[in-house]
Design a protein around this motif. Structure first.
Motif, PDB file in Angstrom:
ATOM      1  N   LEU A  30     -43.769  18.669  -7.993  1.00 26.31           N
ATOM      2  CA  LEU A  30     -42.960  18.366  -6.810  1.00 26.31           C
ATOM      3  C   LEU A  30     -42.337  19.624  -6.230  1.00 26.31           C
ATOM      4  CD1 LEU A  30     -41.167  15.163  -8.160  1.00 26.31           C
ATOM      5  CD2 LEU A  30     -43.007  15.245  -6.454  1.00 26.31           C
ATOM      6  N   PHE A  31     -41.889  20.515  -7.090  1.00 25.42           N
ATOM      7  CA  PHE A  31     -41.159  21.699  -6.630  1.00 25.42           C
ATOM      8  C   PHE A  31     -42.088  22.764  -6.048  1.00 25.42           C
ATOM      9  CE2 PHE A  31     -38.980  25.761  -7.129  1.00 25.42           C
ATOM     10  CZ  PHE A  31     -37.707  25.464  -6.658  1.00 25.42           C
ATOM     11  N   CYS A  32     -43.242  22.950  -6.658  1.00 24.59           N
ATOM     12  CA  CYS A  32     -44.116  24.073  -6.288  1.00 24.59           C
ATOM     13  C   CYS A  32     -45.039  23.759  -5.108  1.00 24.59           C
ATOM     14  CB  CYS A  32     -44.959  24.493  -7.485  1.00 24.59           C
ATOM     15  SG  CYS A  32     -43.994  25.100  -8.885  1.00 24.59           S
ATOM     16  N   TYR A  33     -45.298  22.487  -4.863  1.00 23.70           N
ATOM     17  CA  TYR A  33     -46.215  22.118  -3.783  1.00 23.70           C
ATOM     18  C   TYR A  33     -45.504  21.190  -2.795  1.00 23.70           C
ATOM     19  CZ  TYR A  33     -49.733  23.954  -6.983  1.00 23.70           C
ATOM     20  OH  TYR A  33     -50.445  24.768  -7.809  1.00 23.70           O
ATOM     21  N   ASN A  34     -45.944  21.237  -1.570  1.00 24.31           N
ATOM     22  CA  ASN A  34     -45.307  20.483  -0.498  1.00 24.31           C
ATOM     23  C   ASN A  34     -45.288  18.985  -0.821  1.00 24.31           C
ATOM     24  OD1 ASN A  34     -44.317  19.487   1.910  1.00 24.31           O
ATOM     25  ND2 ASN A  34     -45.598  20.778   3.200  1.00 24.31           N
ATOM     26  N   THR A  35     -44.107  18.411  -0.869  1.00 25.18           N
ATOM     27  CA  THR A  35     -43.996  16.988  -1.153  1.00 25.18           C
ATOM     28  C   THR A  35     -44.385  16.128   0.052  1.00 25.18           C
ATOM     29  OG1 THR A  35     -41.641  17.151  -0.601  1.00 25.18           O
ATOM     30  CG2 THR A  35     -42.232  17.215  -2.938  1.00 25.18           C
ATOM     31  N   HIS A  36     -44.447  16.733   1.222  1.00 25.89           N
ATOM     32  CA  HIS A  36     -44.849  16.030   2.440  1.00 25.89           C
ATOM     33  C   HIS A  36     -45.977  16.816   3.133  1.00 25.89           C
ATOM     34  CE1 HIS A  36     -41.434  13.162   2.397  1.00 25.89           C
ATOM     35  NE2 HIS A  36     -40.833  14.162   1.776  1.00 25.89           N
ATOM     36  N   PRO A  37     -47.133  16.894   2.470  1.00 24.92           N
ATOM     37  CA  PRO A  37     -48.222  17.695   3.050  1.00 24.92           C
ATOM     38  C   PRO A  37     -48.676  17.097   4.375  1.00 24.92           C
ATOM     39  CG  PRO A  37     -49.033  16.344   1.243  1.00 24.92           C
ATOM     40  CD  PRO A  37     -47.550  16.200   1.237  1.00 24.92           C
ATOM     41  N   VAL A  92     -39.736  21.176   6.358  1.00 25.95           N
ATOM     42  CA  VAL A  92     -38.342  20.743   6.392  1.00 25.95           C
ATOM     43  C   VAL A  92     -38.153  19.528   5.493  1.00 25.95           C
ATOM     44  CG1 VAL A  92     -36.515  19.805   7.849  1.00 25.95           C
ATOM     45  CG2 VAL A  92     -37.953  21.675   8.704  1.00 25.95           C
ATOM     46  N   LEU A  93     -39.078  18.572   5.583  1.00 22.54           N
ATOM     47  CA  LEU A  93     -39.000  17.386   4.737  1.00 22.54           C
ATOM     48  C   LEU A  93     -39.108  17.761   3.263  1.00 22.54           C
ATOM     49  CD1 LEU A  93     -41.204  14.830   6.733  1.00 22.54           C
ATOM     50  CD2 LEU A  93     -38.711  14.850   6.505  1.00 22.54           C
ATOM     51  N   HIS A  94     -39.952  18.733   2.966  1.00 21.48           N
ATOM     52  CA  HIS A  94     -40.095  19.187   1.577  1.00 21.48           C
ATOM     53  C   HIS A  94     -38.773  19.769   1.083  1.00 21.48           C
ATOM     54  CE1 HIS A  94     -41.700  20.973  -2.051  1.00 21.48           C
ATOM     55  NE2 HIS A  94     -41.341  22.176  -1.643  1.00 21.48           N
ATOM     56  N   ILE A  95     -38.140  20.607   1.888  1.00 20.11           N
ATOM     57  CA  ILE A  95     -36.860  21.210   1.494  1.00 20.11           C
ATOM     58  C   ILE A  95     -35.810  20.129   1.262  1.00 20.11           C
ATOM     59  CG2 ILE A  95     -34.971  22.679   2.302  1.00 20.11           C
ATOM     60  CD1 ILE A  95     -37.107  24.358   3.767  1.00 20.11           C
ATOM     61  N   LEU A  96     -35.752  19.141   2.153  1.00 17.33           N
ATOM     62  CA  LEU A  96     -34.791  18.052   1.997  1.00 17.33           C
ATOM     63  C   LEU A  96     -35.080  17.227   0.749  1.00 17.33           C
ATOM     64  CD1 LEU A  96     -34.520  16.816   5.710  1.00 17.33           C
ATOM     65  CD2 LEU A  96     -32.834  18.155   4.419  1.00 17.33           C
ATOM     66  N   THR A  97     -36.370  16.996   0.470  1.00 14.24           N
ATOM     67  CA  THR A  97     -36.750  16.220  -0.715  1.00 14.24           C
ATOM     68  C   THR A  97     -36.370  16.952  -1.991  1.00 14.24           C
ATOM     69  OG1 THR A  97     -38.592  15.217   0.485  1.00 14.24           O
ATOM     70  CG2 THR A  97     -38.678  15.126  -1.911  1.00 14.24           C
ATOM     71  N   ILE A  98     -36.639  18.245  -2.049  1.00 15.68           N
ATOM     72  CA  ILE A  98     -36.287  19.039  -3.225  1.00 15.68           C
ATOM     73  C   ILE A  98     -34.772  19.115  -3.376  1.00 15.68           C
ATOM     74  CG2 ILE A  98     -36.416  21.323  -4.280  1.00 15.68           C
ATOM     75  CD1 ILE A  98     -38.986  19.619  -4.416  1.00 15.68           C
ATOM     76  N   ALA A  99     -34.064  19.201  -2.241  1.00 12.37           N
ATOM     77  CA  ALA A  99     -32.595  19.207  -2.308  1.00 12.37           C
ATOM     78  C   ALA A  99     -32.092  17.908  -2.934  1.00 12.37           C
ATOM     79  CB  ALA A  99     -32.004  19.394  -0.908  1.00 12.37           C
TER      80      ALA A  99
END
Length: 473
Positions: free
Chosen positions: A73-80, A7-14
């Motif tokens: 940033l886009f292809c891998y989880n920004t909040h692993p 969820v954090l990754h989706i928000l970060t990419i958004a």
């Protein structure tokens, strides 16, 4: 809770995509053409217009870095999620955490060694040693977990290598080296602090056995912050670790844009094969020279999960000195005949961007004062590059600060203050670049002071199972 990082990754990419859209709109990539019918040659004159267009197009030199950062940033989880141990820490290859120092700040070294031993003990790591390689004695406390190696003043490598590379090469000499080819080395700077996540990531990386070389993320805003200016300026390095460095190591398995000098995980046999005896050409940026040489010899690289902690420089002057050293080091790697050009196209783009930075940085003022009509594709590209660069700072802040530690109001402020600091950071970097290009000499290696107030207690927890000795070579 396992879905929370996604969820954090989706928000970060958004957030990244929103910032890109805003920049593209501001750059004139979409919407009505605000400069339709505007003739800059009539308005500014031919000579000025040619200069303005030249400066504008020079900013596109680092477009590959922007693309690689975006992909990372886009292809891998920004909040692993924090890595979890996949095997027992009681077994597996021997790990040597190697710290290289001049010994100028012995209290700093002893304090950090103690903390790193405690971290290893906390996760149950048993098959390891922390090795401090120094020009001057730091007098480590006696422990079976520690080894202090003092590099003799008279030691000279075959190729006259100097500075940190000389010390690293001394460790590989017969009679000094105590590691087998199946052991592993983790390179740390004297201020580097291990975390549980980084040690777990290292153990997992080694035990997976896929790659002989790897690197992970380093953050710079932990615990007490000495200089807010340089710490915020260094947030971009965190963004680049998660961006292009991660993409290059995790997807391409090549150090296309080099790598950092710490949080390096390397097989000991590979280090002994390559060595650090690169001569004067590899004496400043030995990390870059080693990485490109390993790539040239066919070794593949991986990405190590977890993060380590370091501190940013304590003053703007040290920040400039640091950037100056980086540019000088990579300059000499680029012009070395030991490495073919096909392994240096990444650092060639870095050097070009640095070389023209004193000119391109003026666009901060010139773009709003002297608007120029451009093709929409160029405006879109310009907006994309500016947005990704700014987002690297914002994302670095997101990953470096914690709302639990600072409170939400301060956290949000810290995540967006890089917008104001970015022009200052670019100016400081430009000064370092101009200084490096002016001197280009290798007669000194500036040591950055990162020693803060040290607690008087520096004793390492004792190990009762073995003899209590320190090894001096």
């Amino acid at each position: 809770m396992e879905s929370f990082p996604h969820v954090l990754h989706i928000l970060t990419i958004a957030l990244l995509l929103i910032i890109i859209l805003i920049f593209v709109v501001l750059a004139g990539g979409v919407g009505p053409d605000r400069l339709a019918g505007f003739d800059p040659f009539l308005e500014y004159g031919t000579a000025v217009t040619v200069i303005l267009y030249t400066l504008r197009f020079l900013t596109f030199i680092p477009i590959p870095q922007a693309i690689f950062n975006f992909l990372g940033l886009f292809c891998y989880n920004t909040h692993p999620p924090k890595p979890k141990l996949k095997t027992s820490t009681l077994f597996g290859p021997f790990i040597c955490f190697r710290v290289v120092t001049r010994g100028t700040f012995p209290d700093l070294v002893k304090k950090n060694v103690q903390r790193n031993v405690e971290i290893c003990s906390r996760i149950g790591l048993d098959n390891y040693i922390i090795e401090v390689v120094t020009d001057n004695a730091v007098n480590l406390p006696k422990s079976p977990r520690l080894r202090e190696i003092i590099v003799p003043n008279q030691y000279v490598t075959t190729n006259q290598t100097r500075y940190k590379a000389r010390a690293l090469n001394y460790c590989l000499e017969a009679g000094v080296n105590m590691l087998t080819d199946n052991d592993w080395i983790v390179h740390l700077d004297e201020e580097t602090l291990l975390t549980e996540s980084s040690v777990i990531g290292i153990v997992n990386f080694i035990n997976e056995g896929k790659y002989n070389l790897g690197q992970g993320v380093i953050t710079y805003a932990n615990e007490d912050i000495v200089s807010w200016l340089t710490t915020i300026a260094d947030l971009v390095r965190v963004g680049m670790d998660f961006g292009m460095i991660r993409f290059c190591l995790k997807y391409l398995h090549k150090p296309v844009f080099s790598w950092k000098g710490s949080f390096i995980v390397a097989n000991a046999g590979i280090e002994r094969q390559i060595t650090y005896d690169f001569g004067i050409e590899g004496s400043i940026a030995e990390d870059c020279f080693f990485a490109l040489t390993a790539w040239k010899e066919g070794h593949q690289f991986g990405f190590v999960e977890g993060d380590m902690w370091e501190k940013s420089t304590f003053s703007a002057l040290d920040y400039i000195y640091q950037r100056k050293r980086w540019v000088q080091g990579i300059y000499n790697v680029f012009f070395s005949s030991q490495i073919p050009f096909k392994y240096k196209y990444g650092i060639s783009l870095m050097l070009l961007a640095w070389f023209f930075m004193p000119l391109t940085v003026t666009n901060i003022v010139l773009v709003p004062l002297f608007p120029l009509p451009m093709w929409r594709s160029v405006n879109i590209l310009c907006g994309f590059m500016g947005a990704v660069m700014l987002f690297l700072y914002i994302f670095g802040a997101i990953m470096s600060f914690s709302p639990r530690r600072t409170g939400w109001a301060k956290y949000i402020f810290l995540c967006f203050i890089p917008i104001a600091v970015l022009p200052i950071a670019m100016c400081m970097e430009t000064i370092g670049v101009m200084w490096a290009l002016k001197t280009r000499k290798l007669n000194s290696f500036h040591i950055v002071n990162k020693q803060t107030t040290v607690s008087p207690q520096t004793t390492v927890p004792s190990e009762k199972s073995t003899a209590n000795t320190v090894q001096h070579v």
